[in-house]
Design a protein around this motif. Structure first.
Motif, PDB file in Angstrom:
ATOM      1  N   HIS A 147      36.845  39.134  47.162  1.00 37.08           N
ATOM      2  CA  HIS A 147      36.321  40.229  46.332  1.00 37.08           C
ATOM      3  C   HIS A 147      34.842  40.001  46.055  1.00 37.08           C
ATOM      4  O   HIS A 147      34.431  38.874  45.763  1.00 37.08           O
ATOM      5  N   TRP A 148      34.068  41.070  46.177  1.00 35.65           N
ATOM      6  CA  TRP A 148      32.659  41.023  45.790  1.00 35.65           C
ATOM      7  C   TRP A 148      32.575  41.424  44.331  1.00 35.65           C
ATOM      8  O   TRP A 148      33.008  42.491  43.936  1.00 35.65           O
ATOM      9  N   LEU A 149      32.029  40.548  43.503  1.00 34.33           N
ATOM     10  CA  LEU A 149      32.097  40.724  42.050  1.00 34.33           C
ATOM     11  C   LEU A 149      30.760  41.072  41.402  1.00 34.33           C
ATOM     12  O   LEU A 149      30.738  41.435  40.229  1.00 34.33           O
ATOM     13  N   ASP A 150      29.675  40.954  42.127  1.00 34.02           N
ATOM     14  CA  ASP A 150      28.358  41.025  41.495  1.00 34.02           C
ATOM     15  C   ASP A 150      28.149  42.284  40.667  1.00 34.02           C
ATOM     16  O   ASP A 150      27.579  42.236  39.596  1.00 34.02           O
ATOM     17  N   GLU A 151      28.626  43.429  41.166  1.00 28.81           N
ATOM     18  CA  GLU A 151      28.464  44.652  40.391  1.00 28.81           C
ATOM     19  C   GLU A 151      29.781  45.133  39.784  1.00 28.81           C
ATOM     20  O   GLU A 151      29.892  46.249  39.288  1.00 28.81           O
ATOM     21  N   ASN A 152      30.789  44.281  39.831  1.00 31.98           N
ATOM     22  CA  ASN A 152      32.118  44.640  39.319  1.00 31.98           C
ATOM     23  C   ASN A 152      32.286  44.108  37.899  1.00 31.98           C
ATOM     24  O   ASN A 152      32.383  42.904  37.680  1.00 31.98           O
ATOM     25  N   LYS A 153      32.316  45.001  36.929  1.00 34.41           N
ATOM     26  CA  LYS A 153      32.405  44.582  35.532  1.00 34.41           C
ATOM     27  C   LYS A 153      33.852  44.451  35.038  1.00 34.41           C
ATOM     28  O   LYS A 153      34.102  43.920  33.971  1.00 34.41           O
ATOM     29  N   ASP A 154      34.789  44.936  35.835  1.00 34.43           N
ATOM     30  CA  ASP A 154      36.202  44.867  35.445  1.00 34.43           C
ATOM     31  C   ASP A 154      36.952  44.026  36.477  1.00 34.43           C
ATOM     32  O   ASP A 154      37.152  44.456  37.612  1.00 34.43           O
ATOM     33  N   VAL A 155      37.344  42.812  36.096  1.00 33.18           N
ATOM     34  CA  VAL A 155      38.012  41.909  37.033  1.00 33.18           C
ATOM     35  C   VAL A 155      39.523  41.869  36.809  1.00 33.18           C
ATOM     36  O   VAL A 155      40.191  40.954  37.285  1.00 33.18           O
ATOM     37  N   THR A 156      40.054  42.875  36.126  1.00 26.03           N
ATOM     38  CA  THR A 156      41.471  42.861  35.746  1.00 26.03           C
ATOM     39  C   THR A 156      42.388  42.704  36.954  1.00 26.03           C
ATOM     40  O   THR A 156      43.289  41.847  36.957  1.00 26.03           O
ATOM     41  N   GLN A 157      42.178  43.511  37.985  1.00 26.16           N
ATOM     42  CA  GLN A 157      43.047  43.463  39.167  1.00 26.16           C
ATOM     43  C   GLN A 157      42.796  42.190  39.982  1.00 26.16           C
ATOM     44  O   GLN A 157      43.723  41.592  40.520  1.00 26.16           O
ATOM     45  N   VAL A 158      41.535  41.792  40.066  1.00 21.68           N
ATOM     46  CA  VAL A 158      41.204  40.554  40.773  1.00 21.68           C
ATOM     47  C   VAL A 158      41.865  39.362  40.088  1.00 21.68           C
ATOM     48  O   VAL A 158      42.413  38.468  40.738  1.00 21.68           O
ATOM     49  N   LEU A 159      41.832  39.364  38.765  1.00 24.65           N
ATOM     50  CA  LEU A 159      42.408  38.263  37.988  1.00 24.65           C
ATOM     51  C   LEU A 159      43.904  38.116  38.256  1.00 24.65           C
ATOM     52  O   LEU A 159      44.410  36.995  38.318  1.00 24.65           O
ATOM     53  N   LYS A 160      44.598  39.217  38.434  1.00 20.38           N
ATOM     54  CA  LYS A 160      46.046  39.161  38.708  1.00 20.38           C
ATOM     55  C   LYS A 160      46.321  38.379  39.995  1.00 20.38           C
ATOM     56  O   LYS A 160      47.238  37.562  40.058  1.00 20.38           O
ATOM     57  N   ILE A 161      45.516  38.639  41.022  1.00 18.90           N
ATOM     58  CA  ILE A 161      45.695  37.946  42.300  1.00 18.90           C
ATOM     59  C   ILE A 161      45.363  36.465  42.143  1.00 18.90           C
ATOM     60  O   ILE A 161      46.097  35.586  42.601  1.00 18.90           O
ATOM     61  N   HIS A 162      44.262  36.201  41.473  1.00 18.48           N
ATOM     62  CA  HIS A 162      43.858  34.799  41.277  1.00 18.48           C
ATOM     63  C   HIS A 162      44.877  34.036  40.444  1.00 18.48           C
ATOM     64  O   HIS A 162      45.177  32.874  40.737  1.00 18.48           O
ATOM     65  N   LYS A 163      45.393  34.674  39.440  1.00 20.51           N
ATOM     66  CA  LYS A 163      46.376  34.004  38.588  1.00 20.51           C
ATOM     67  C   LYS A 163      47.616  33.617  39.380  1.00 20.51           C
ATOM     68  O   LYS A 163      48.141  32.508  39.228  1.00 20.51           O
ATOM     69  N   ARG A 164      48.071  34.516  40.234  1.00 24.32           N
ATOM     70  CA  ARG A 164      49.271  34.227  41.041  1.00 24.32           C
ATOM     71  C   ARG A 164      49.034  33.039  41.963  1.00 24.32           C
ATOM     72  O   ARG A 164      49.852  32.098  42.024  1.00 24.32           O
ATOM     73  N   ILE A 165      47.927  33.053  42.668  1.00 22.24           N
ATOM     74  CA  ILE A 165      47.672  31.991  43.640  1.00 22.24           C
ATOM     75  C   ILE A 165      47.236  30.704  42.943  1.00 22.24           C
ATOM     76  O   ILE A 165      47.574  29.594  43.384  1.00 22.24           O
TER      77      ILE A 165
END
Length: 329
Positions: A299-317
């Motif tokens: 995921h490219w995060l630099d301009e992404n202020k909402d990491v809610t969906q990204v966090l779900k994936i990271h939390k699982r792995i």
């Protein structure tokens, strides 16, 4: 010039050394979870002269009280698992002329044992100086009685649920009671390599090579890394959150959730050849493709202020890779 700085626990090894050390005595895991949450609370509060990762100073009196020795920390590092893909990735980077550094909150006995296995020389490692044997030798009976009472009082607190009680009780212990003891005075001199101290180490490594932070890549996963990630990202470098929690994701340029660290290789090749622009293009392409199972979730995060969906994936792995340690800040 290619310069990359890895956090140790998470990116290079799934184990949390301090947590595992505390588990060597009864209820030590419960005690550590409470103190780790207290570390989060102090960091979020912005306590003066306190850095994320200072947990390693806070637990030192308890390790001494239970008679742990520096040799046990070294042995743990020799036996700890490496993150899948860490060894081949480090080997490839060094073969291709990258300068590889490690900046870790870990105690030096543990950090140097692991980095030696990865063929990273000690002069390229910044970690936490920890004279545990000296602390134990200088502890007095009254110190031990205080720690015994404190352990009984706090081990059954529940992180998040009992945050107010955790804060009040440990504030009293660490900032009023322990400073009056011999072991407390010694442990106050321990400065874990977290927060701004990671940034200082990063600056020193970059200065040694004559490289600006805009040429740096940093890899981290937790609250101890966010200032390092933020510094690199703001400078125009590449800050990578790997199997990260929200503390790291909010400050990174991009992220990777994967059971294999070597998935980063294609990104680092893009960075080497085309800098941030080429890296952004590749990460976004991979993001559209999606990961495969438990690997390759970019995921490219630099301009992404909402990491809610990204966090779900990271939390699982993160839970898959780090297991019990995944719940720590």
């Amino acid at each position: 010039m290619n310069l990359i700085c890895f956090d140790l626990e998470g990116p290079l090894s799934p184990q949390d050394n301090a947590y595992e050390l505390m588990k060597l005595f009864p209820d030590g895991d419960k005690l550590f979870e409470v103190i780790s949450r207290y570390d989060d609370l102090l960091t979020l509060e912005g306590r003066q002269n306190y850095e994320p990762g200072d947990t390693l100073a806070l637990i030192a009196p308890f390790l001494s009280y239970h008679g742990l020795k520096e040799e046990q920390i070294s042995t743990m590092g020799q036996r700890a698992n490496l993150t899948q893909g860490a060894l081949p990735l480090i080997s490839r980077l060094k073969t291709q002329g990258w300068h590889v550094f490690v900046i870790s909150t870990s105690y030096e006995q543990y950090a140097l044992s692991i980095t030696q296995r990865l063929s990273i020389p000690s002069e390229d490692v910044a970690c936490t100086f920890f004279p545990l044997n000296q602390i134990h030798d200088l502890s007095r009976e009254e110190d031990l009685m205080l720690l015994k009472k404190a352990e009984i009082a706090i081990k059954d607190f529940k992180p998040f649920t009992d945050d107010v009680r955790i804060k009040q009780t440990l504030d009293h212990l660490y900032w009023q009671q322990l400073p009056q003891t011999t072991s407390g005075m010694i442990t106050s001199k321990i400065k874990p390599r977290g927060g701004i101290r990671k940034v200082e180490a990063l600056d020193q490594f970059a200065a040694r090579l004559g490289a600006p932070l805009s040429h740096c890549v940093s890899v981290g996963d937790s609250i101890t890394d966010f200032k390092m990630l933020e510094a690199v990202n703001k400078a125009g470098g590449l800050a990578i959150a790997f199997n990260a929690n929200e503390y790291a994701l909010n400050y990174a340029t991009m992220s990777l959730a994967s059971t294999n660290l070597d998935d980063l290789w294609i990104i680092l090749v893009a960075w080497e050849k085309g800098g941030r622009q080429a890296t952004e293009m590749l990460v976004k392409q991979r993001q559209q493709m999606g990961g495969k199972g438990d690997r390759g979730h970019f995921h490219w995060l630099d301009e992404n202020k909402d990491v809610t969906q990204v966090l779900k994936i990271h939390k699982r792995i993160r839970n898959l890779v780090r297991k019990e340690a995944a719940k720590l800040g």
